[in-house]
Design a protein around this motif. Sequence first.
Motif, mmCIF file in Angstrom:
data_model
loop_
_atom_site.group_PDB
_atom_site.id
_atom_site.type_symbol
_atom_site.label_atom_id
_atom_site.label_comp_id
_atom_site.label_asym_id
_atom_site.label_seq_id
_atom_site.Cartn_x
_atom_site.Cartn_y
_atom_site.Cartn_z
ATOM 1 N N ALA A 167 8.742 -3.343 4.567
ATOM 2 C CA ALA A 167 8.257 -3.179 3.201
ATOM 3 C C ALA A 167 9.284 -2.472 2.317
ATOM 4 O O ALA A 167 9.468 -2.839 1.147
ATOM 5 C CB ALA A 167 6.942 -2.417 3.194
ATOM 6 N N VAL A 171 10.676 -3.337 -1.544
ATOM 7 C CA VAL A 171 9.999 -2.666 -2.647
ATOM 8 C C VAL A 171 10.801 -2.767 -3.942
ATOM 9 O O VAL A 171 10.235 -2.965 -5.023
ATOM 10 C CB VAL A 171 9.703 -1.185 -2.293
ATOM 11 C CG1 VAL A 171 10.983 -0.396 -2.083
ATOM 12 C CG2 VAL A 171 8.842 -0.543 -3.373
ATOM 13 N N SER A 185 -0.385 -3.285 -2.940
ATOM 14 C CA SER A 185 0.602 -3.519 -1.883
ATOM 15 C C SER A 185 0.591 -4.958 -1.387
ATOM 16 O O SER A 185 1.571 -5.411 -0.782
ATOM 17 C CB SER A 185 0.357 -2.566 -0.706
ATOM 18 O OG SER A 185 -0.927 -2.778 -0.146
ATOM 19 N N TRP A 383 5.295 -0.589 7.819
ATOM 20 C CA TRP A 383 5.511 0.660 7.095
ATOM 21 C C TRP A 383 5.939 1.753 8.071
ATOM 22 O O TRP A 383 5.322 1.937 9.105
ATOM 23 C CB TRP A 383 4.221 1.120 6.409
ATOM 24 C CG TRP A 383 3.530 0.073 5.618
ATOM 25 C CD1 TRP A 383 2.545 -0.769 6.040
ATOM 26 C CD2 TRP A 383 3.769 -0.254 4.256
ATOM 27 N NE1 TRP A 383 2.150 -1.594 5.029
ATOM 28 C CE2 TRP A 383 2.889 -1.309 3.910
ATOM 29 C CE3 TRP A 383 4.625 0.239 3.273
ATOM 30 C CZ2 TRP A 383 2.849 -1.870 2.652
ATOM 31 C CZ3 TRP A 383 4.583 -0.314 2.014
ATOM 32 C CH2 TRP A 383 3.702 -1.360 1.714
ATOM 33 N N TYR A 428 -1.334 3.300 0.538
ATOM 34 C CA TYR A 428 -1.986 2.777 -0.658
ATOM 35 C C TYR A 428 -1.849 3.729 -1.852
ATOM 36 O O TYR A 428 -2.113 3.342 -2.997
ATOM 37 C CB TYR A 428 -3.462 2.488 -0.371
ATOM 38 C CG TYR A 428 -3.637 1.477 0.732
ATOM 39 C CD1 TYR A 428 -3.274 0.147 0.543
ATOM 40 C CD2 TYR A 428 -4.113 1.851 1.981
ATOM 41 C CE1 TYR A 428 -3.406 -0.795 1.562
ATOM 42 C CE2 TYR A 428 -4.249 0.934 3.003
ATOM 43 C CZ TYR A 428 -3.888 -0.392 2.788
ATOM 44 O OH TYR A 428 -4.005 -1.314 3.802
ATOM 45 N N TRP A 431 2.814 3.703 -2.151
ATOM 46 C CA TRP A 431 3.399 2.445 -2.638
ATOM 47 C C TRP A 431 3.280 2.296 -4.155
ATOM 48 O O TRP A 431 4.277 1.978 -4.815
ATOM 49 C CB TRP A 431 2.764 1.258 -1.909
ATOM 50 C CG TRP A 431 3.234 -0.095 -2.382
ATOM 51 C CD1 TRP A 431 2.653 -0.888 -3.325
ATOM 52 C CD2 TRP A 431 4.394 -0.801 -1.941
ATOM 53 N NE1 TRP A 431 3.362 -2.047 -3.498
ATOM 54 C CE2 TRP A 431 4.442 -2.022 -2.657
ATOM 55 C CE3 TRP A 431 5.399 -0.535 -1.016
ATOM 56 C CZ2 TRP A 431 5.450 -2.973 -2.474
ATOM 57 C CZ3 TRP A 431 6.410 -1.483 -0.831
ATOM 58 C CH2 TRP A 431 6.423 -2.676 -1.554
#
Length: 446
Positions: A167, A171, A185, A383, A428, A431
């Motif tokens: 991830a 990003v 996400s 993650w 959550y 991110w």
Amino acid sequence: QALTRMPGFDATIDQDALAYFLLLQYVPAPFSIYRSVRKLLPGSTLVVDTDGGTIRVREPQRYFSFTPTEPRGSGGPSYAERAEELRLRVREAVRKRLMSDVPLGAFLSGGVDSALVAAMVTQELGRPLSTFSIGFGGTTETEHLYAREVAQHLGTDHHEEILSPDALQLVHEIADRLDEPNGDSSCLPTYLLSRFTRGQVTVALSGDGGDELFGGYGRYRDTLAEQGSRVQRLVRAVRTRRGATPADGYLSPRWLIFQPEQVGALTGGLPAAVAHSLADWRVLLNDPGQPLMHRMRALDAETYLPGAVLPKVDRMSMQVSLEVRCPLLDRDVAQLAQGMPLSACWRPPAETKRILKDLAIRYLPAEWMHRRKMGFGLPSSAWSKEATLDLARDLLLAPSSRLGSLLDAAALRGLVEHQARPGCFSVYQVWPLLILELWLRRAMSG
């Protein structure tokens, strides 16, 4: 981004919008991330007259609002009649969205909504269909095996891609592709699925909207179960030191990314507009005039669906020039859904989206439609807590931090360090902050 290229454009970041984003992970209409821009509410039109060289903007008009209402009396259609009408409307909604002069396929997750859309194409309309799913290697947190079973059962030409995404490597790319920050996400897997699908087709059908229109989210189930027990309500009130109303249960981490007091600490006090919205949402959720399921559906259809879900799908798919169509959000389907009684959406103790599942069971094994809902997100293996927190510290707590200049720096530091404590880390929450910071760095660089 096109607006920012206009001569004289005011690119000042809206402080109210920042607070909304922290609360919800998106900026709801009519606000936008820019103070000088406002968005139309869902289901609205705006007319601009230019007669005689004079520009006149009329007040926006609402042409549709999803308003779930419990039918009155006992003389309405039976459950079987409603299910049959639903079949006909979904069938027609899918048929209309198959019109295309370019290759067309469908997303397939293995869940109820996308499986139903695919079944309508192959079983009801007798059309061949290419379906697409992505899966994740080295984890049980993946739906691609379910999607494969559904595809085999329906006889679709199925394509799947197995990934091991990192991830944090993506990003920056996701933040750079957003015109307005969106902290959901699942933007990332949506982008990966869209990119894979676009390799074969130009248009894809999706099952978006089924959860909001027919009451499918796990948070609906949990809130209803909680409200159903007086003992549970009292326990929650003691545990949270709040009341035990439906709004207390729903406007919790189930729905809000950060709680109002956390947002207020970051923004130097909760903005009046945000406080007003929270008050309105509480009134809606606590209104005994309609069943709680209907109130939660109405709130999500007004806020979460147009604010987070649909922009996510649209932005991520159009990055690869893939058009996504959502048959379950057809207005005829929505009008039928808003008149569904509670018993069509909820069968205690735990069955959500009842009538849509029963429709899907006409084409697919019942046990498949009652499997645990997984949601479309990255697996936990994608993650790394340590790496995520390291990046958060590097971006959010640095002297160059844009959020640090717009929010209370001490509160921001406290929030980041809180995430490092045992049992407190939530991707959550982290991110959306990373997305917002990276987005602001690009937007404010000029």
